[in-house]
Scaffold this active site. Sequence first.
Site, PDB file in Angstrom:
ATOM      1  N   ARG A 162     -47.401 -68.707  22.161  1.00 14.91           N
ATOM      2  CA  ARG A 162     -47.447 -67.454  21.399  1.00 14.91           C
ATOM      3  C   ARG A 162     -48.860 -67.085  20.958  1.00 14.91           C
ATOM      4  O   ARG A 162     -49.065 -66.472  19.912  1.00 14.91           O
ATOM      5  CB  ARG A 162     -46.525 -67.519  20.171  1.00 14.91           C
ATOM      6  CG  ARG A 162     -45.053 -67.577  20.533  1.00 14.91           C
ATOM      7  CD  ARG A 162     -44.183 -67.507  19.292  1.00 14.91           C
ATOM      8  NE  ARG A 162     -42.788 -67.689  19.630  1.00 14.91           N
ATOM      9  CZ  ARG A 162     -41.860 -68.142  18.800  1.00 14.91           C
ATOM     10  NH1 ARG A 162     -42.186 -68.474  17.566  1.00 14.91           N
ATOM     11  NH2 ARG A 162     -40.609 -68.276  19.178  1.00 14.91           N
TER      12      ARG A 162
ATOM     13  N   ARG B  27     -49.046 -61.329  17.151  1.00 14.95           N
ATOM     14  CA  ARG B  27     -49.346 -60.722  15.850  1.00 14.95           C
ATOM     15  C   ARG B  27     -50.494 -61.347  15.080  1.00 14.95           C
ATOM     16  O   ARG B  27     -50.937 -60.790  14.088  1.00 14.95           O
ATOM     17  CB  ARG B  27     -48.073 -60.727  14.989  1.00 14.95           C
ATOM     18  CG  ARG B  27     -47.078 -59.676  15.436  1.00 14.95           C
ATOM     19  CD  ARG B  27     -45.778 -59.768  14.664  1.00 14.95           C
ATOM     20  NE  ARG B  27     -44.972 -60.890  15.102  1.00 14.95           N
ATOM     21  CZ  ARG B  27     -43.761 -61.178  14.607  1.00 14.95           C
ATOM     22  NH1 ARG B  27     -43.268 -60.438  13.639  1.00 14.95           N
ATOM     23  NH2 ARG B  27     -43.074 -62.195  15.062  1.00 14.95           N
TER      24      ARG B  27
ATOM     25  N   ARG C 277     -49.510 -52.486  19.189  1.00 13.78           N
ATOM     26  CA  ARG C 277     -48.058 -52.490  18.955  1.00 13.78           C
ATOM     27  C   ARG C 277     -47.627 -51.327  18.065  1.00 13.78           C
ATOM     28  O   ARG C 277     -46.547 -50.745  18.245  1.00 13.78           O
ATOM     29  CB  ARG C 277     -47.679 -53.836  18.315  1.00 13.78           C
ATOM     30  CG  ARG C 277     -46.247 -53.999  17.899  1.00 13.78           C
ATOM     31  CD  ARG C 277     -45.280 -54.195  19.062  1.00 13.78           C
ATOM     32  NE  ARG C 277     -43.933 -54.276  18.545  1.00 13.78           N
ATOM     33  CZ  ARG C 277     -43.346 -55.389  18.140  1.00 13.78           C
ATOM     34  NH1 ARG C 277     -43.990 -56.544  18.205  1.00 13.78           N
ATOM     35  NH2 ARG C 277     -42.110 -55.375  17.680  1.00 13.78           N
TER      36      ARG C 277
ATOM     37  N   ASP D  77     -40.984 -62.184  27.699  1.00 14.15           N
ATOM     38  CA  ASP D  77     -39.961 -62.789  26.855  1.00 14.15           C
ATOM     39  C   ASP D  77     -38.990 -63.556  27.738  1.00 14.15           C
ATOM     40  O   ASP D  77     -38.731 -63.151  28.874  1.00 14.15           O
ATOM     41  CB  ASP D  77     -39.208 -61.714  26.059  1.00 14.15           C
ATOM     42  CG  ASP D  77     -38.403 -62.318  24.932  1.00 14.15           C
ATOM     43  OD1 ASP D  77     -37.220 -62.626  25.155  1.00 14.15           O
ATOM     44  OD2 ASP D  77     -38.942 -62.509  23.836  1.00 14.15           O
TER      45      ASP D  77
END
Length: 343
Positions: free
Chosen positions: A27, A31, A40, A77
Amino acid sequence: MTTLQNDLLLRTARGEKTERAPVWTMRQAGRILPEYRELRAKLSGFIELVTTPHLAAEVTIQPVDRLGVDAAIIFSDILVIPEAMGLPYEMVEKVGPRFPQTIKTESDVKKMTTDGIEEKLSYVTEAISITKKELNGRVPLIGFAGAPFTLFCYMIEGKGSKTFSKPRGLLYENPKLAHQLLQKITDSTIIYLKAQIRAGADIVQVFDSWAGVLGLEQYREFSLKYIEQIVEAIDEVPTIVFGKDQHAARADFGKLPCNVVGMDWTMSIEESRKLIGNDKVLQGNLDPCVLYGSYETIEAETKKMLTSFGKGKYIANLGHGVYPDLDFNKVKHFIDTVKAWKY
């Protein structure tokens, strides 16, 4: 083919001697990076980002630029496989994935198809092609897929869960049906990963995020045998298998025909090496919460981990994905600490 300027990850995965451990983080694209949040905010949501190849490529490359990691991992994903099989998902903000419909009956399983998987997921392979071109050989690109049992959990439960009682219940209630669905997921995953490799993925990882909800006997029957099919089928590039919280199966992971075994932060490094064996490269396993600590703490804990893993046959990583509220400067400090540690 572009010659890789930094092939440290691939050399390590193949068991070759290297000057230091390569480092990347699960990951790493997301973010924690302000440029990701900025992009985003302009979109309708996560799924638009995943399904728009040039944007997925942009986000994939961001941590290479910002963090200096030794590999990029394609931004996607694990749930794209169920969707391609005929079970669409939604990504609910601050909640997570949700399937409006779930698998309940034999009729539902029959509707799941392995046809056209590569075409349906062409947005991922296109993103890989764009990323490879834009990386221009700076670092390798990691492709990935969810392990069949983890995808099975979501397809039966319909969302995340602490217990996954519905999918676990089905293993007892109707094991034959469970195996039918797991085999379809496996077949789809092999098609998908091979398409990623053709598009340019240099190495692939299989994420079994919910491995830990099963005991060893069930894990062998309903997960490990399907992971084994996948890594046996992938002979073009090195493979990584990561089974989170599955302590009991570590010796079994050592017998898989994969190159690398990932470890979460709850697994003892010394014990895992004994159980998995010296033939495998190990990956992991810093507790992501260490990165909430001071810079001094991050450096000390990272060096402790590096010392425990020893020289060679090791890829530095966290024991799970980067948490979204972490300061990217602290993630970079972890990366920099690993890169400064020479064998």
